[in-house]
Design a protein around this motif. Structure first.
Motif, PDB file in Angstrom:
ATOM      1  N   PHE A  31       6.888  20.387  30.868  1.00 32.86           N
ATOM      2  CA  PHE A  31       5.762  19.554  30.443  1.00 32.86           C
ATOM      3  C   PHE A  31       6.171  18.587  29.337  1.00 32.86           C
ATOM      4  O   PHE A  31       5.730  17.435  29.318  1.00 32.86           O
ATOM      5  CB  PHE A  31       4.584  20.414  29.982  1.00 32.86           C
ATOM      6  CG  PHE A  31       3.785  20.985  31.120  1.00 32.86           C
ATOM      7  CD1 PHE A  31       3.314  20.187  32.138  1.00 32.86           C
ATOM      8  CD2 PHE A  31       3.507  22.339  31.164  1.00 32.86           C
ATOM      9  CE1 PHE A  31       2.574  20.699  33.184  1.00 32.86           C
ATOM     10  CE2 PHE A  31       2.770  22.880  32.202  1.00 32.86           C
ATOM     11  CZ  PHE A  31       2.304  22.060  33.217  1.00 32.86           C
ATOM     12  N   ILE A  32       7.008  19.025  28.433  1.00 34.63           N
ATOM     13  CA  ILE A  32       7.487  18.136  27.369  1.00 34.63           C
ATOM     14  C   ILE A  32       8.313  16.996  27.958  1.00 34.63           C
ATOM     15  O   ILE A  32       8.134  15.828  27.603  1.00 34.63           O
ATOM     16  CB  ILE A  32       8.291  18.930  26.327  1.00 34.63           C
ATOM     17  CG1 ILE A  32       7.348  19.846  25.527  1.00 34.63           C
ATOM     18  CG2 ILE A  32       9.049  18.005  25.386  1.00 34.63           C
ATOM     19  CD1 ILE A  32       8.059  20.840  24.644  1.00 34.63           C
ATOM     20  N   ALA A  33       9.208  17.317  28.893  1.00 31.73           N
ATOM     21  CA  ALA A  33      10.031  16.283  29.524  1.00 31.73           C
ATOM     22  C   ALA A  33       9.163  15.306  30.312  1.00 31.73           C
ATOM     23  O   ALA A  33       9.412  14.093  30.313  1.00 31.73           O
ATOM     24  CB  ALA A  33      11.069  16.935  30.436  1.00 31.73           C
ATOM     25  N   TRP A  34       8.141  15.810  30.989  1.00 30.83           N
ATOM     26  CA  TRP A  34       7.235  14.954  31.752  1.00 30.83           C
ATOM     27  C   TRP A  34       6.493  14.012  30.808  1.00 30.83           C
ATOM     28  O   TRP A  34       6.343  12.821  31.080  1.00 30.83           O
ATOM     29  CB  TRP A  34       6.260  15.821  32.525  1.00 30.83           C
ATOM     30  CG  TRP A  34       5.372  15.086  33.496  1.00 30.83           C
ATOM     31  CD1 TRP A  34       5.309  13.741  33.714  1.00 30.83           C
ATOM     32  CD2 TRP A  34       4.439  15.679  34.383  1.00 30.83           C
ATOM     33  NE1 TRP A  34       4.370  13.464  34.677  1.00 30.83           N
ATOM     34  CE2 TRP A  34       3.827  14.640  35.106  1.00 30.83           C
ATOM     35  CE3 TRP A  34       4.047  16.972  34.637  1.00 30.83           C
ATOM     36  CZ2 TRP A  34       2.839  14.867  36.051  1.00 30.83           C
ATOM     37  CZ3 TRP A  34       3.072  17.198  35.592  1.00 30.83           C
ATOM     38  CH2 TRP A  34       2.488  16.160  36.288  1.00 30.83           C
ATOM     39  N   GLY A  35       6.015  14.518  29.680  1.00 27.03           N
ATOM     40  CA  GLY A  35       5.319  13.679  28.706  1.00 27.03           C
ATOM     41  C   GLY A  35       6.209  12.592  28.138  1.00 27.03           C
ATOM     42  O   GLY A  35       5.789  11.443  27.998  1.00 27.03           O
ATOM     43  N   VAL A  36       7.455  12.942  27.828  1.00 27.33           N
ATOM     44  CA  VAL A  36       8.401  11.940  27.312  1.00 27.33           C
ATOM     45  C   VAL A  36       8.655  10.870  28.368  1.00 27.33           C
ATOM     46  O   VAL A  36       8.702   9.672  28.057  1.00 27.33           O
ATOM     47  CB  VAL A  36       9.714  12.619  26.871  1.00 27.33           C
ATOM     48  CG1 VAL A  36      10.792  11.602  26.594  1.00 27.33           C
ATOM     49  CG2 VAL A  36       9.475  13.488  25.643  1.00 27.33           C
ATOM     50  N   ALA A  37       8.804  11.275  29.621  1.00 28.25           N
ATOM     51  CA  ALA A  37       9.035  10.301  30.690  1.00 28.25           C
ATOM     52  C   ALA A  37       7.833   9.378  30.878  1.00 28.25           C
ATOM     53  O   ALA A  37       7.991   8.175  31.110  1.00 28.25           O
ATOM     54  CB  ALA A  37       9.353  11.024  32.000  1.00 28.25           C
ATOM     55  N   GLU A  38       6.625   9.921  30.762  1.00 25.90           N
ATOM     56  CA  GLU A  38       5.422   9.089  30.882  1.00 25.90           C
ATOM     57  C   GLU A  38       5.343   8.075  29.747  1.00 25.90           C
ATOM     58  O   GLU A  38       5.043   6.902  29.968  1.00 25.90           O
ATOM     59  CB  GLU A  38       4.169   9.971  30.874  1.00 25.90           C
ATOM     60  CG  GLU A  38       3.968  10.771  32.130  1.00 25.90           C
ATOM     61  CD  GLU A  38       3.458   9.949  33.287  1.00 25.90           C
ATOM     62  OE1 GLU A  38       2.877   8.869  33.060  1.00 25.90           O
ATOM     63  OE2 GLU A  38       3.665  10.382  34.423  1.00 25.90           O
ATOM     64  N   ILE A  39       5.597   8.514  28.525  1.00 27.48           N
ATOM     65  CA  ILE A  39       5.543   7.611  27.375  1.00 27.48           C
ATOM     66  C   ILE A  39       6.624   6.540  27.497  1.00 27.48           C
ATOM     67  O   ILE A  39       6.376   5.355  27.267  1.00 27.48           O
ATOM     68  CB  ILE A  39       5.690   8.405  26.064  1.00 27.48           C
ATOM     69  CG1 ILE A  39       4.448   9.270  25.846  1.00 27.48           C
ATOM     70  CG2 ILE A  39       5.908   7.476  24.878  1.00 27.48           C
ATOM     71  CD1 ILE A  39       4.589  10.271  24.732  1.00 27.48           C
ATOM     72  N   TYR A  40       7.828   6.931  27.887  1.00 27.84           N
ATOM     73  CA  TYR A  40       8.920   5.969  28.052  1.00 27.84           C
ATOM     74  C   TYR A  40       8.583   4.957  29.142  1.00 27.84           C
ATOM     75  O   TYR A  40       8.852   3.763  29.006  1.00 27.84           O
ATOM     76  CB  TYR A  40      10.213   6.708  28.392  1.00 27.84           C
ATOM     77  CG  TYR A  40      11.403   5.808  28.536  1.00 27.84           C
ATOM     78  CD1 TYR A  40      11.965   5.177  27.434  1.00 27.84           C
ATOM     79  CD2 TYR A  40      11.974   5.570  29.782  1.00 27.84           C
ATOM     80  CE1 TYR A  40      13.052   4.346  27.563  1.00 27.84           C
ATOM     81  CE2 TYR A  40      13.065   4.738  29.918  1.00 27.84           C
ATOM     82  CZ  TYR A  40      13.605   4.134  28.809  1.00 27.84           C
ATOM     83  OH  TYR A  40      14.675   3.312  28.943  1.00 27.84           O
ATOM     84  N   GLY A  41       7.968   5.415  30.221  1.00 28.88           N
ATOM     85  CA  GLY A  41       7.592   4.513  31.306  1.00 28.88           C
ATOM     86  C   GLY A  41       6.586   3.473  30.866  1.00 28.88           C
ATOM     87  O   GLY A  41       6.639   2.318  31.291  1.00 28.88           O
ATOM     88  N   VAL A  42       5.660   3.850  30.004  1.00 26.11           N
ATOM     89  CA  VAL A  42       4.672   2.899  29.495  1.00 26.11           C
ATOM     90  C   VAL A  42       5.338   1.891  28.562  1.00 26.11           C
ATOM     91  O   VAL A  42       5.010   0.710  28.571  1.00 26.11           O
ATOM     92  CB  VAL A  42       3.530   3.650  28.772  1.00 26.11           C
ATOM     93  CG1 VAL A  42       2.648   2.693  28.005  1.00 26.11           C
ATOM     94  CG2 VAL A  42       2.718   4.450  29.771  1.00 26.11           C
ATOM     95  N   LEU A  43       6.284   2.351  27.767  1.00 22.06           N
ATOM     96  CA  LEU A  43       6.920   1.473  26.789  1.00 22.06           C
ATOM     97  C   LEU A  43       7.850   0.435  27.419  1.00 22.06           C
ATOM     98  O   LEU A  43       8.061  -0.627  26.835  1.00 22.06           O
ATOM     99  CB  LEU A  43       7.709   2.300  25.766  1.00 22.06           C
ATOM    100  CG  LEU A  43       6.865   3.163  24.824  1.00 22.06           C
ATOM    101  CD1 LEU A  43       7.763   3.990  23.929  1.00 22.06           C
ATOM    102  CD2 LEU A  43       5.949   2.294  23.995  1.00 22.06           C
TER     103      LEU A  43
END
Length: 71
Positions: A31-43
């Protein structure tokens, strides 16, 4: 001659707290890795997807480039 093992000692190990902790920790890491990937994708979104097309005023269109063939 094969050794005879009683039934209650021949069982496989049971699922204990150690295995449960490992599974929960792995799930949290996912879940932490998924959240980081989502935030990075938005940025890293391209700015061209966020900009709107601004129309040019009339009379400022450019003439088409010559194609090189006589008319």
């Amino acid at each position: 001659m094969p050794k005879t093992v009683p039934e209650n000692e021949a069982r496989q190990g049971h699922w204990g707290w150690h295995a449960l902790r490992i599974l929960v920790a792995g799930l949290l890491l996912v879940f932490i890795a998924w959240g980081v990937a989502e935030i990075y994708g938005v940025l890293i979104k391209e700015p061209s997807t966020e900009q709107q097309h601004v129309p040019q005023p009339p009379g400022t269109e450019q003439a088409p480039a010559p194609s090189g063939q006589p008319q």
